[in-house]
Motif scaffolding. Structure first.
Motif, PDB file in Angstrom:
ATOM      1  N   ASP A 168       6.653 -14.018   3.460  1.00 33.21           N
ATOM      2  CA  ASP A 168       6.343 -12.730   2.856  1.00 33.21           C
ATOM      3  C   ASP A 168       6.104 -12.899   1.358  1.00 33.21           C
ATOM      4  O   ASP A 168       6.999 -13.329   0.624  1.00 33.21           O
ATOM      5  CB  ASP A 168       7.514 -11.774   3.109  1.00 33.21           C
ATOM      6  CG  ASP A 168       7.192 -10.337   2.739  1.00 33.21           C
ATOM      7  OD1 ASP A 168       6.034 -10.065   2.356  1.00 33.21           O
ATOM      8  OD2 ASP A 168       8.088  -9.486   2.834  1.00 33.21           O
ATOM      9  N   VAL A 169       4.906 -12.583   0.907  1.00 32.32           N
ATOM     10  CA  VAL A 169       4.458 -12.683  -0.479  1.00 32.32           C
ATOM     11  C   VAL A 169       4.401 -14.154  -0.909  1.00 32.32           C
ATOM     12  O   VAL A 169       5.340 -14.708  -1.468  1.00 32.32           O
ATOM     13  CB  VAL A 169       5.340 -11.883  -1.464  1.00 32.32           C
ATOM     14  CG1 VAL A 169       4.770 -11.969  -2.875  1.00 32.32           C
ATOM     15  CG2 VAL A 169       5.440 -10.433  -1.037  1.00 32.32           C
TER      16      VAL A 169
ATOM     17  N   GLU B 118       2.048 -13.472   5.222  1.00 34.73           N
ATOM     18  CA  GLU B 118       0.820 -13.440   4.443  1.00 34.73           C
ATOM     19  C   GLU B 118      -0.262 -14.344   5.030  1.00 34.73           C
ATOM     20  O   GLU B 118      -0.008 -15.204   5.868  1.00 34.73           O
ATOM     21  CB  GLU B 118       1.098 -13.869   3.003  1.00 34.73           C
ATOM     22  CG  GLU B 118       2.098 -12.996   2.267  1.00 34.73           C
ATOM     23  CD  GLU B 118       1.557 -11.616   1.916  1.00 34.73           C
ATOM     24  OE1 GLU B 118       0.411 -11.294   2.282  1.00 34.73           O
ATOM     25  OE2 GLU B 118       2.287 -10.859   1.249  1.00 34.73           O
TER      26      GLU B 118
ATOM     27  N   ARG C 253       2.242  -7.011   3.300  1.00 38.47           N
ATOM     28  CA  ARG C 253       3.321  -6.299   4.003  1.00 38.47           C
ATOM     29  C   ARG C 253       3.948  -5.199   3.138  1.00 38.47           C
ATOM     30  O   ARG C 253       4.812  -4.470   3.611  1.00 38.47           O
ATOM     31  CB  ARG C 253       4.404  -7.291   4.419  1.00 38.47           C
ATOM     32  CG  ARG C 253       3.991  -8.236   5.551  1.00 38.47           C
ATOM     33  CD  ARG C 253       5.012  -9.349   5.750  1.00 38.47           C
ATOM     34  NE  ARG C 253       6.369  -8.859   5.802  1.00 38.47           N
ATOM     35  CZ  ARG C 253       6.971  -8.387   6.898  1.00 38.47           C
ATOM     36  NH1 ARG C 253       6.312  -8.338   8.042  1.00 38.47           N
ATOM     37  NH2 ARG C 253       8.218  -7.969   6.847  1.00 38.47           N
ATOM     38  N   HIS C 254       3.505  -5.056   1.889  1.00 37.79           N
ATOM     39  CA  HIS C 254       4.160  -4.122   0.966  1.00 37.79           C
ATOM     40  C   HIS C 254       3.199  -3.053   0.443  1.00 37.79           C
ATOM     41  O   HIS C 254       3.510  -2.389  -0.552  1.00 37.79           O
ATOM     42  CB  HIS C 254       4.748  -4.898  -0.212  1.00 37.79           C
ATOM     43  CG  HIS C 254       5.805  -5.884   0.175  1.00 37.79           C
ATOM     44  ND1 HIS C 254       7.156  -5.647   0.031  1.00 37.79           N
ATOM     45  CD2 HIS C 254       5.698  -7.117   0.726  1.00 37.79           C
ATOM     46  CE1 HIS C 254       7.841  -6.691   0.463  1.00 37.79           C
ATOM     47  NE2 HIS C 254       6.974  -7.603   0.891  1.00 37.79           N
TER      48      HIS C 254
ATOM     49  N   GLU D  31       9.365 -12.945  -1.283  1.00 37.80           N
ATOM     50  CA  GLU D  31      10.174 -11.802  -0.870  1.00 37.80           C
ATOM     51  C   GLU D  31      10.931 -12.034   0.437  1.00 37.80           C
ATOM     52  O   GLU D  31      11.775 -11.240   0.811  1.00 37.80           O
ATOM     53  CB  GLU D  31       9.291 -10.558  -0.730  1.00 37.80           C
ATOM     54  CG  GLU D  31       8.586 -10.169  -2.012  1.00 37.80           C
ATOM     55  CD  GLU D  31       9.566  -9.833  -3.120  1.00 37.80           C
ATOM     56  OE1 GLU D  31      10.525  -9.081  -2.867  1.00 37.80           O
ATOM     57  OE2 GLU D  31       9.376 -10.337  -4.243  1.00 37.80           O
TER      58      GLU D  31
ATOM     59  N   TRP E 284       1.364  -9.614  -0.818  1.00 38.49           N
ATOM     60  CA  TRP E 284       1.711  -8.195  -0.823  1.00 38.49           C
ATOM     61  C   TRP E 284       1.107  -7.405   0.342  1.00 38.49           C
ATOM     62  O   TRP E 284       1.168  -6.172   0.340  1.00 38.49           O
ATOM     63  CB  TRP E 284       1.355  -7.507  -2.151  1.00 38.49           C
ATOM     64  CG  TRP E 284       2.034  -8.090  -3.346  1.00 38.49           C
ATOM     65  CD1 TRP E 284       1.454  -8.753  -4.376  1.00 38.49           C
ATOM     66  CD2 TRP E 284       3.443  -8.066  -3.641  1.00 38.49           C
ATOM     67  NE1 TRP E 284       2.398  -9.155  -5.301  1.00 38.49           N
ATOM     68  CE2 TRP E 284       3.628  -8.737  -4.874  1.00 38.49           C
ATOM     69  CE3 TRP E 284       4.560  -7.545  -2.977  1.00 38.49           C
ATOM     70  CZ2 TRP E 284       4.885  -8.893  -5.464  1.00 38.49           C
ATOM     71  CZ3 TRP E 284       5.803  -7.719  -3.563  1.00 38.49           C
ATOM     72  CH2 TRP E 284       5.954  -8.373  -4.780  1.00 38.49           C
TER      73      TRP E 284
ATOM     74  N   GLN F 107       4.740   0.426   0.484  1.00 33.29           N
ATOM     75  CA  GLN F 107       5.864   0.453  -0.450  1.00 33.29           C
ATOM     76  C   GLN F 107       5.376   0.546  -1.894  1.00 33.29           C
ATOM     77  O   GLN F 107       5.954   1.257  -2.722  1.00 33.29           O
ATOM     78  CB  GLN F 107       6.699  -0.810  -0.258  1.00 33.29           C
ATOM     79  CG  GLN F 107       7.845  -0.981  -1.233  1.00 33.29           C
ATOM     80  CD  GLN F 107       8.527  -2.332  -1.071  1.00 33.29           C
ATOM     81  OE1 GLN F 107       8.423  -2.991  -0.055  1.00 33.29           O
ATOM     82  NE2 GLN F 107       9.221  -2.752  -2.105  1.00 33.29           N
ATOM     83  N   ARG F 108       4.285  -0.141  -2.207  1.00 32.92           N
ATOM     84  CA  ARG F 108       3.766  -0.147  -3.565  1.00 32.92           C
ATOM     85  C   ARG F 108       2.995   1.122  -3.888  1.00 32.92           C
ATOM     86  O   ARG F 108       2.893   1.501  -5.055  1.00 32.92           O
ATOM     87  CB  ARG F 108       2.869  -1.371  -3.773  1.00 32.92           C
ATOM     88  CG  ARG F 108       3.567  -2.696  -3.525  1.00 32.92           C
ATOM     89  CD  ARG F 108       2.648  -3.877  -3.793  1.00 32.92           C
ATOM     90  NE  ARG F 108       2.756  -4.337  -5.172  1.00 32.92           N
ATOM     91  CZ  ARG F 108       1.920  -5.183  -5.740  1.00 32.92           C
ATOM     92  NH1 ARG F 108       0.877  -5.641  -5.053  1.00 32.92           N
ATOM     93  NH2 ARG F 108       2.085  -5.578  -6.986  1.00 32.92           N
TER      94      ARG F 108
END
Length: 385
Positions: free
Chosen positions: A328-329, A303, A283-284, A348, A281, A287-288
């Motif tokens: 990713d993730v 990651e 990269r997110h 993801e 997570w 967003q989160r």
């Protein structure tokens, strides 16, 4: 030399890919329709062109545990037996005596035993017989939730392990404990526990080969905790003092760490005193949690995996290195049986990558091949065939 890998996850298919070492290439071999959200699979046996597996599919109210087989020559896949589970089954093992599967249910909050039969003709089949469902007592019941209020409101059993003495170990993200369970045929009782620091959220654990130390990764704390099991007389076993490395990469701001989850923990099968731990997570983060400040505008390509080098006795961390992937993730990370390669999966995006492991201490990862084109997203798990 060519390896084959089975991919599964929150997607429509089981996917078989080939890893050609000489050409340093991953390629798609076959897709087979799969049940819903296949988050864990284990290869049970192989016979000619047929591989036999055990798998589980997550659910909210009810999940599914099943056996299935893939005939690679006929390009067919069929379920051979199945049983429903409580919500969101997370992981299972086949007991050493081959009497049952031990299953941890994440939302069901239980450890379950499912009777099985094993024959040369049919392989492993789940029996239509009563199962055992054991519910550990929620540690934080009197105060309603653990330190992480959103994630620790009940037991969340995330993995099952069995030692050579047939004791079962169950990391419980909700209770900050690894439960030690004694089994008498199909009966279970608590024999003790490994007490993780509050807010750890234990997710996965590994034994050293001699089973004197267990390492536990905390999904919520991003730390690895170690326990000395050489003297198991204590009912509640405390962590080894001073062993609590944080596996997050230094690129993650301290105020952003709570938006990440730690994922998988692996030991090298032949090289001692090295641990691999994956993150997800990164990269997110924005967003989160859109209200966070100072989130980097330039995102990393993928990651990070932490490589933890241990002392000779395995009780101290000597140094930690980081490998930056392009997936990713990371939900799944699996070493080949010979320890030569590791596959990492992007839930993801970013598909699949295979790294060669080298160096005297297994601390050099070299990207050999990657594949994203033609793959569905949602990949959570891989099995080397």
């Amino acid at each position: 030399m060519e390896y084959k890998i089975l991919l599964s996850g929150e997607r429509a298919d089981f996917t078989v890919i080939a890893f050609d070492l000489g050409k340093k290439r991953l390629s798609l071999v076959a897709n087979h329709p799969s049940p819903f959200n296949v988050s864990w699979v284990e290869l049970f046996s192989s016979r000619g062109s047929i591989d036999r597996f055990i798998g589980l599919s997550e659910g909210l109210e009810s999940g599914l545990l099943y056996s299935f087989e893939i005939d690679h020559s006929q390009k067919t896949c069929k379920i051979t037996s199945q049983q429903p589970t409580l919500g969101a089954p997370a992981h299972f093992i086949t007991l050493h005596d081959n009497s049952a599967l031990a299953l941890g249910t994440y939302l069901g909050g239980s450890v379950a035993l499912y009777p099985i039969s094993i024959t040369d003709t049919d392989g492993l089949l789940l029996l239509n017989a009563p199962r055992t469902e054991f519910f550990p007592k929620f540690t934080y019941e009197s105060v309603e939730h653990g330190p992480n209020e959103g994630r620790q409101r009940q037991c969340h059993v995330h993995q099952m392990l069995e030692d050579k003495k047939s004791l079962l170990y169950a990391p419980d993200l909700g209770s900050d404990r690894v439960w030690i369970l004694r089994r008498d045929n199909m009966k279970l009782e608590v024999h003790g526990c490994l007490q993780c620091p509050p807010g750890t959220g234990p997710r996965h654990a590994v034994f050293t080969p001699d089973e004197t130390i267990m390492y536990v990764i905390g999904e919520l704390s991003h730390t690895v905790t170690a326990f000395d099991l050489s003297n198991r007389s204590a009912e509640v076993i405390q962590p080894i003092d001073g062993f609590a490395p944080n596996i997050l990469p230094p690129t993650v701001h301290a105020d952003h760490q709570f938006m990440m989850d730690s994922a998988e923990l692996c030991l090298h099968p032949t090289i001692p005193n090295v641990l691999y731990a994956s993150n997800r997570w990164e990269r997110h983060i924005e967003q989160r949690e859109p209200h966070l400040k100072n989130v980097p505008e330039e995102l990393p390509p993928g990651e990070d995996v932490a490589i933890i080098l241990l002392s000779g006795d395995g009780k101290r961390v000597e140094t930690m290195k980081h490998v930056r992937t392009n997936v990713d993730v990371i939900r799944g990370m699996r070493l080949s049986d010979d320890g030569r390669f590791v596959v990492v999966l992007g839930q993801e995006g970013g598909g699949v990558e295979v790294y060669e492991i080298s160096g005297n201490r297994g601390d050099v990862w070299t990207l050999v091949a990657g594949l994203s084109e033609g793959l569905e997203s949602g990949i959570k798990h891989a099995v080397w065939l």
